[in-house]
Motif scaffolding. Structure first.
Motif, PDB file in Angstrom:
ATOM      1  N   PHE A 138      37.682   7.377  -5.280  1.00  0.00           N
ATOM      2  CA  PHE A 138      37.664   6.411  -6.384  1.00  0.00           C
ATOM      3  C   PHE A 138      36.772   5.223  -6.050  1.00  0.00           C
ATOM      4  CE2 PHE A 138      39.393   2.406  -8.018  1.00  0.00           C
ATOM      5  CZ  PHE A 138      39.306   2.626  -9.391  1.00  0.00           C
ATOM      6  N   GLY A 139      36.904   4.711  -4.831  1.00  0.00           N
ATOM      7  CA  GLY A 139      36.118   3.549  -4.438  1.00  0.00           C
ATOM      8  C   GLY A 139      34.632   3.837  -4.359  1.00  0.00           C
TER       9      GLY A 139
ATOM     10  N   ALA B  62      35.906  -2.229  -5.261  1.00  0.00           N
ATOM     11  CA  ALA B  62      35.455  -0.824  -5.286  1.00  0.00           C
ATOM     12  C   ALA B  62      34.964  -0.366  -3.907  1.00  0.00           C
ATOM     13  CB  ALA B  62      34.384  -0.622  -6.355  1.00  0.00           C
TER      14      ALA B  62
ATOM     15  N   MET C   8      34.677  -7.100  -8.260  1.00  0.00           N
ATOM     16  CA  MET C   8      34.076  -5.771  -8.124  1.00  0.00           C
ATOM     17  C   MET C   8      33.991  -5.321  -6.666  1.00  0.00           C
ATOM     18  SD  MET C   8      30.994  -5.715 -10.929  1.00  0.00           S
ATOM     19  CE  MET C   8      31.328  -5.792 -12.690  1.00  0.00           C
TER      20      MET C   8
ATOM     21  N   ILE D  25      35.504  10.784 -11.886  1.00  0.00           N
ATOM     22  CA  ILE D  25      36.421  10.581 -10.760  1.00  0.00           C
ATOM     23  C   ILE D  25      37.520  11.636 -10.777  1.00  0.00           C
ATOM     24  CG2 ILE D  25      38.158   9.018  -9.808  1.00  0.00           C
ATOM     25  CD1 ILE D  25      36.345   6.691 -10.754  1.00  0.00           C
TER      26      ILE D  25
ATOM     27  N   GLY E  11      33.375   7.406 -16.431  1.00  0.00           N
ATOM     28  CA  GLY E  11      33.733   7.213 -15.030  1.00  0.00           C
ATOM     29  C   GLY E  11      35.064   7.855 -14.692  1.00  0.00           C
ATOM     30  N   VAL E  12      36.044   7.742 -15.589  1.00  0.00           N
ATOM     31  CA  VAL E  12      37.356   8.357 -15.364  1.00  0.00           C
ATOM     32  C   VAL E  12      37.225   9.867 -15.233  1.00  0.00           C
ATOM     33  CG1 VAL E  12      39.569   8.866 -16.483  1.00  0.00           C
ATOM     34  CG2 VAL E  12      38.700   6.527 -16.461  1.00  0.00           C
TER      35      VAL E  12
ATOM     36  N   SER F  39      33.259   4.480  -7.963  1.00  0.00           N
ATOM     37  CA  SER F  39      33.300   3.218  -8.725  1.00  0.00           C
ATOM     38  C   SER F  39      32.235   2.243  -8.239  1.00  0.00           C
ATOM     39  CB  SER F  39      34.683   2.575  -8.589  1.00  0.00           C
ATOM     40  OG  SER F  39      35.684   3.393  -9.132  1.00  0.00           O
ATOM     41  N   THR F  40      31.950   2.253  -6.948  1.00  0.00           N
ATOM     42  CA  THR F  40      30.919   1.374  -6.406  1.00  0.00           C
ATOM     43  C   THR F  40      29.572   1.642  -7.061  1.00  0.00           C
ATOM     44  OG1 THR F  40      32.036   1.168  -4.274  1.00  0.00           O
ATOM     45  CG2 THR F  40      29.675   0.727  -4.302  1.00  0.00           C
TER      46      THR F  40
ATOM     47  N   LEU G   2      33.588   3.540 -19.378  1.00  0.00           N
ATOM     48  CA  LEU G   2      34.749   3.651 -18.505  1.00  0.00           C
ATOM     49  C   LEU G   2      35.322   5.066 -18.516  1.00  0.00           C
ATOM     50  CD1 LEU G   2      36.568   0.292 -19.362  1.00  0.00           C
ATOM     51  CD2 LEU G   2      35.525   0.885 -17.173  1.00  0.00           C
TER      52      LEU G   2
ATOM     53  N   GLY H   5      29.015   3.068 -10.066  1.00  0.00           N
ATOM     54  CA  GLY H   5      29.040   2.666 -11.473  1.00  0.00           C
ATOM     55  C   GLY H   5      28.990   1.167 -11.672  1.00  0.00           C
ATOM     56  N   LEU H   6      29.763   0.420 -10.884  1.00  0.00           N
ATOM     57  CA  LEU H   6      29.796  -1.039 -11.028  1.00  0.00           C
ATOM     58  C   LEU H   6      28.489  -1.675 -10.570  1.00  0.00           C
ATOM     59  CD1 LEU H   6      33.439  -1.768  -9.819  1.00  0.00           C
ATOM     60  CD2 LEU H   6      32.574  -1.875 -12.162  1.00  0.00           C
TER      61      LEU H   6
END
Length: 384
Positions: A305-306, A273, A270, A25, A21-22, A309-310, A18, A312-313
């Motif tokens: 962000f979206g 995202a 999820m 981003i 990812g932070v 995050s897409t 996480l 990574g998720l």
């Protein structure tokens, strides 16, 4: 109980996934608008004064924004050493191209105003364009290759052998991801210029930013469709050992065309995202056309962000799949540093990351306001 056992190994691995990812981003939403402004520079500013206006919107902050890239690289080195080894060796030429382009930014800022010769300044303006466009493109190309899998293998001693080439990285899907990255960061850079400038520069930024927002929507949708129809994902054959040693070869992984979408079926939340990715870009388009400056920038950040995050998720728990030896794929569960290392790093991060965030917020507060064209002409308060 030993202190680092206060948090179990599995949880620490997820926390560091996480945090990575932070950091990525944070880099994209801060230094991303610097790259976007650089890529827009030759198009939104036509006179020398207008270009100086655009440059002075990012000149005081670009260096601090780049800290997030350094933090991300450091986090990969310390928390995910195998990921660092594979990516920085396999993508060596791509990384070199990014660094060479990024080096043009400080040089361009410092040398552009040394001479008043128009051809001299125009040359440095195009150097700043390269410093914005090339990293934005290659970062996206790298993500596209990660989604497809990278051609590396591990021997029994976990030695890494990369069997790809630089030109192979420039495949159609990766280039599509690269164009999405450029469109997204140009949209973000335009949102920043609309906030920080006025007059012709802001008007042109609004026009180009609207186009970039539309392209972000289209390319994001096209990328998802291409991923669904033409790119294989990766999945474990059996449930992996989440607290086991960092040895990827202890797991069995296979390619599966639907694997990158399986997480969304198992965890419907999820879907937020990709929804944020689309809504952020669409909202930024509407806000930009309506002249809502702050809202435009916030929605642009939401879109970034979206989108990130897409990725990574979709891939979780995979971090870097191997296209030629799937069992060597690096995942959250088998490519991290030791339990103790992750714990010590987490304590350090809990202390210093908030300080960096607070200092960054203070800098933006101090520099709040528009860059004034008249002050540029009078040489009264701006550096570049």
């Amino acid at each position: 109980m030993i202190l680092h056992e206060l948090i179990d190994y599995e949880t620490l691995r997820v926390i560091w996934w996480l945090l990575l990812g932070v950091l990525l981003i944070a880099f994209a939403v801060t230094d991303g608008f610097d790259l976007g402004v650089g890529a827009l520079l030759p198009f939104v500013a036509r006179s020398d004064v207008e270009r100086r206006v655009a440059i002075n919107t990012i000149g005081p902050v670009w260096e601090g924004n780049q800290v997030w890239l350094i933090l991300g690289g450091g986090a990969i080195f310390a928390a995910w050493p195998q990921l660092y080894a594979v990516s920085f060796s396999g993508f060596y030429l791509a990384m070199f191209a990014i660094l060479a382009a990024l080096i043009l930014r400080p040089v361009g800022f410092k040398y552009r105003s040394k001479l008043e010769d128009p051809s001299w300044r125009s040359s440095w303006d195009w150097a700043l364009f390269i410093g914005g466009f090339v990293p934005a493109l290659i970062f996206g190309v790298a993500v596209g290759n990660v989604l497809q899998g990278v051609p590396f293998r591990l021997d029994d001693d976990l030695r890494i052998f990369y069997e790809g080439s630089f030109l192979a990285l420039l495949n159609p899907f990766a280039l599509l991801c690269g164009l999405l990255s450029v469109a997204m960061l140009v949209m973000h850079g335009a949102a920043w210029l609309v906030l920080k400038t006025s007059g012709p520069v802001a008007a042109r930024a609004q026009r180009f930013g609207s186009i970039a927002a539309v392209l972000t929507l289209l390319l994001f949708a096209l990328g998802g469709l291409a991923l669904w129809l033409g790119v294989d994902g990766y999945r474990f054959v059996s449930v992996p050992e989440t607290t086991g040693p960092s040895n990827p070869l202890m797991s069995e992984v296979v390619r599966d065309g639907s694997a990158w979408f399986a997480n969304y079926g198992a965890h419907p939340w999820m879907m937020l995202a990709p929804l944020f990715g689309f809504l952020g870009a669409f909202g930024a388009l509407l806000a930009m056309r309506a002249g809502r400056e702050v809202l435009t920038l916030l929605l642009s950040k939401l879109s970034i962000f979206g989108v990130i995050s897409t990725v990574g998720l979709s891939m979780f728990p995979f971090i870097l799949p191997s296209s030629i030896q799937p069992n060597a794929s690096l995942t959250v569960w088998d490519s991290s540093s030791s339990h103790l290392t992750l714990f010590i790093m987490l304590i350090s991060t809990a202390i210093f990351l908030p300080l960096i965030a607070l200092y960054t917020s203070w800098v933006y507060k101090v520099l709040w306001g528009k860059v004034d064209e008249e002050e540029i002409r009078n040489e009264s308060s701006h550096s570049y």
